[in-house]
Scaffold this motif. Sequence first.
Motif, PDB file in Angstrom:
ATOM      1  N   TRP A 170       0.829  -1.210   0.000  1.00 57.41           N
ATOM      2  CA  TRP A 170       0.000   0.000   0.000  1.00 57.41           C
ATOM      3  C   TRP A 170       0.865   1.263   0.000  1.00 57.41           C
ATOM      4  N   ARG A 171       2.110   1.113  -0.408  1.00 57.87           N
ATOM      5  CA  ARG A 171       3.018   2.260  -0.416  1.00 57.87           C
ATOM      6  C   ARG A 171       3.007   2.956  -1.783  1.00 57.87           C
ATOM      7  N   ARG A 595      -0.598  -0.690   6.011  1.00 59.20           N
ATOM      8  CA  ARG A 595      -1.844  -0.604   5.250  1.00 59.20           C
ATOM      9  C   ARG A 595      -2.665   0.573   5.786  1.00 59.20           C
ATOM     10  N   PRO A 596      -3.563   1.131   4.967  1.00 59.96           N
ATOM     11  CA  PRO A 596      -4.393   2.243   5.448  1.00 59.96           C
ATOM     12  C   PRO A 596      -5.310   1.799   6.589  1.00 59.96           C
ATOM     13  N   GLY A 597      -5.613   2.747   7.452  1.00 64.99           N
ATOM     14  CA  GLY A 597      -6.509   2.473   8.576  1.00 64.99           C
ATOM     15  C   GLY A 597      -6.174   3.364   9.759  1.00 64.99           C
ATOM     16  N   ASN A 613      -3.155   6.766   5.639  1.00 62.90           N
ATOM     17  CA  ASN A 613      -3.861   6.720   4.360  1.00 62.90           C
ATOM     18  C   ASN A 613      -2.924   6.420   3.209  1.00 62.90           C
ATOM     19  N   LEU A 614      -3.537   6.101   2.103  1.00 61.39           N
ATOM     20  CA  LEU A 614      -2.818   5.873   0.853  1.00 61.39           C
ATOM     21  C   LEU A 614      -2.342   7.212   0.289  1.00 61.39           C
ATOM     22  N   ALA A 615      -1.145   7.228  -0.291  1.00 66.76           N
ATOM     23  CA  ALA A 615      -0.638   8.444  -0.923  1.00 66.76           C
ATOM     24  C   ALA A 615      -1.528   8.837  -2.100  1.00 66.76           C
TER      25      ALA A 615
END
Length: 691
Positions: A170-171, A595-597, A613-615
Amino acid sequence: MSLLAPLFLLGGLAIGLPILFHLIRQQPKASVSFSSLMFLRPTPPTLTRRSRLDNWPLLLLRATALLLLAAAFARPFLRSTSLADADTMYRRTVLVIDTSASLQRPGVWTDATQRALQAIESLEPGTELSIVAFDQRTELLFGFEQSHTLALPQLKAAATSIIKELTPSWRATQLGSALKRSAELASEVDESQETNGRQLHSSIVLITDLQSGSEIESLQSFPWPKNVPVDIQIARGDTNSNAWAQILPTMVEETDAGNDRVRLRVSNSPKAATSQFRVAWQSSDLQAASELPVQVPPGESRVVSMSKPTSEVTSLVLKNDENAFDNQRFLVAPEPKTLKVLFVGNDARSYPPRESLLYYLMRVPFSDSLRTVSVEQSEKVEATLLNPETTPLVIVTKAIDSAGSKLLRQYAASGGRVLCVLGDAETDWNGALKAILADDSIAVSEANVDDYAMLSNIEFDSSLFESMADPQFNDFSKIRFWSHRRLDPLPEKVRRLANFDDGDVAIAEEAIGTGGIWILTTGWQPDASQLALSTKFLPLMFGFFDSRSHLLSPLASSIVGDPVDWKPSKTARIIGPDGTEFAFAELSDLESMDRPGIYQYTDGTTVERIAVNLAESESRVDPLDPASLERFGIPLGKADTIEASQANARQKRDVELENNQKLWRWFAFAALGFLAAETMWGAFPKRELRQ
């Protein structure tokens, strides 16, 4: 001996033409009929000496000259038997596979792994393989040292196993860093191979979705190695469209004006098939609040506003998007803080109340949905009142003793903000300012003002005036000041933020530690100026209250892979979005926040939460043009096969050998010698002809 252009040897066949023409029987060109012979049977002519070769040496000289010329044009050279094709080169292939968050889209990762497996299956004997996976980081999964010890079947099996175990993260995508690391690997020279005289032929196979959010600018300063081509294989998914939503920072003036709205930006990809979306706040129990419809045409963005989320809200959800991997933005709504502004001064002389500094200060709406701010008055400075966490601003309107001045300076160094208002012409500020600024050279005196003064030379790049830098807000010409104090000389460490039109300083600032000290050389009450009655008073006070930035990000979050400002300890624990708990004894333990969360940090009585969060760059999934990499000097295209590479290497080596040996010159000189001998021989006619 070898030939660089063997087809020129066909020119040697020209030596047979004179011989052929000479041996052909020739019929008489004209005939005369005799009446006495007309009844006789015709007979063919018999062979005479003219049908035979009369001058063999001359013919041999000419033929030899022609053969030598043909050999010279064929460019002959001597090839060394020690240089065999199998020993002239060795091949290295770097397989680079993208594992960033954008490959979480449906179908993209499946296509990427299939392309990687096909690249492994197409490996030829004698090829060394290295596997690199990258997202925000670049990781070497399989090196050339391991590949060198394996036969081709074992190499393919090991590489296939590594690819099948990979999963996208998720990077963000750092494509530039991955290509630089891969180029360095591909151009590394194996000393054992070079010792055997073998040449390195390297290539890179890049498997990625090449989304436009990839970072490639770091390639600008990287000298790409020669003869290392990159074969880009773009992984594609079920769809190329995507939409995403972002929470925008809130302007200070919006927050302080009591505006309980949050601005959102909804963006749509250029190839989107839909333009109708809905956004909503969502709580931890997956219950969504009222939805807001948003229409965003393909390739455009729209900014909308929603009510601020409550403390139960954990995320912002975008609906009706084909790719759902980035449709949820997590957030942690902060709890409202209780703050206060400390007003130091009795302010009892001001009468009526509307001529008081405190009267207008009490009416500044510092409070909003994120903080409750009260104004507290004190006659003196006490250490118990100076806490930057609960009292971010101290306004001093009276001269204080040296002990209080030192406390104020310590308070500013620890992150507090001090505003000294020189609004009273009867107060002696010399001693207090010398102690607060820790400078004995400063002197305060009353300025001579003819009628009124106005502000000039305002530093709009400062954090105090930054919110008013826009042309529609930066007009201060309607504010008049009836009196002010003069600071002379102004210490070098103190910065002028605004002057009066007579040249005297109006507002000065000294940055100290993580806080600051401001000096206002006039008052804002009506008997000193029109400042309190102007539209600039509120944003100016908001700037003094929080002058670090004109943007607030109450719903800001961290990005996957970025460091978090938490202190590790033996008792610290982190709870992940799925309830998984892990120890946080070292900074390297933050790798588990992958991971996001919403993550929760606990250490004793300390409990903190943060949204990861995701970039945003990963949401820009429309692919880049592969030619964009060529501007960094990267050659694109598939590498030749080993057989083709060997042929090219042999051809280059042959050309180099021929250029060094230049045997064609000797053949040309020999041909000239034979032609000279032919000329001399032909100059002496045969004896039989002379007789």
